[in-house]
Motif scaffolding. Structure first.
Motif, PDB file in Angstrom:
ATOM      1  N   SER A  31       0.829  -1.207   0.000  1.00 47.17           N
ATOM      2  CA  SER A  31       0.000   0.000   0.000  1.00 47.17           C
ATOM      3  C   SER A  31       0.860   1.252   0.000  1.00 47.17           C
ATOM      4  N   ASP A  32       0.196   2.370  -0.195  1.00 48.09           N
ATOM      5  CA  ASP A  32       0.900   3.655  -0.166  1.00 48.09           C
ATOM      6  C   ASP A  32       0.655   4.392   1.152  1.00 48.09           C
ATOM      7  N   GLU A  33       0.171   3.668   2.166  1.00 48.26           N
ATOM      8  CA  GLU A  33      -0.057   4.272   3.477  1.00 48.26           C
ATOM      9  C   GLU A  33       1.272   4.685   4.094  1.00 48.26           C
ATOM     10  N   ARG A  34       1.302   5.873   4.661  1.00 47.30           N
ATOM     11  CA  ARG A  34       2.531   6.369   5.279  1.00 47.30           C
ATOM     12  C   ARG A  34       2.455   6.377   6.795  1.00 47.30           C
ATOM     13  N   PHE A  35       1.240   6.270   7.318  1.00 48.15           N
ATOM     14  CA  PHE A  35       1.052   6.340   8.758  1.00 48.15           C
ATOM     15  C   PHE A  35       0.274   5.129   9.250  1.00 48.15           C
ATOM     16  N   PHE A  36       0.603   4.700  10.445  1.00 44.37           N
ATOM     17  CA  PHE A  36      -0.010   3.532  11.056  1.00 44.37           C
ATOM     18  C   PHE A  36      -0.383   3.879  12.491  1.00 44.37           C
TER      19      PHE A  36
END
Length: 60
Positions: A31-36
């Motif tokens: 994915s291109d998610e940068r924050f968790f």
């Protein structure tokens, strides 16, 4: 932002902490998610005390 609760709901086949770590690694690479965000504590019998550190390392 990727939420831990969403990962757990979307992957009902995950039934232990180590599987969750591997699933999170795969999701973070795909994915291109940068924050968790860890909005829930995993309720598995093998969840270690340092579960937050382990999941953060798996994502980043």
């Amino acid at each position: 932002m990727l939420l831990l609760s969403e990962v757990m709901i979307a992957n009902p086949q995950v039934d232990d902490f180590e599987s969750l770590v591997e699933t999170l690694k795969a999701i973070s690479k795909a994915s291109d998610e940068r924050f968790f965000r860890m909005d829930v504590k995993p309720d598995y019998g093998d969840t270690p005390e340092n579960w937050e550190d382990r999941l953060e390392a798996a994502f980043y």
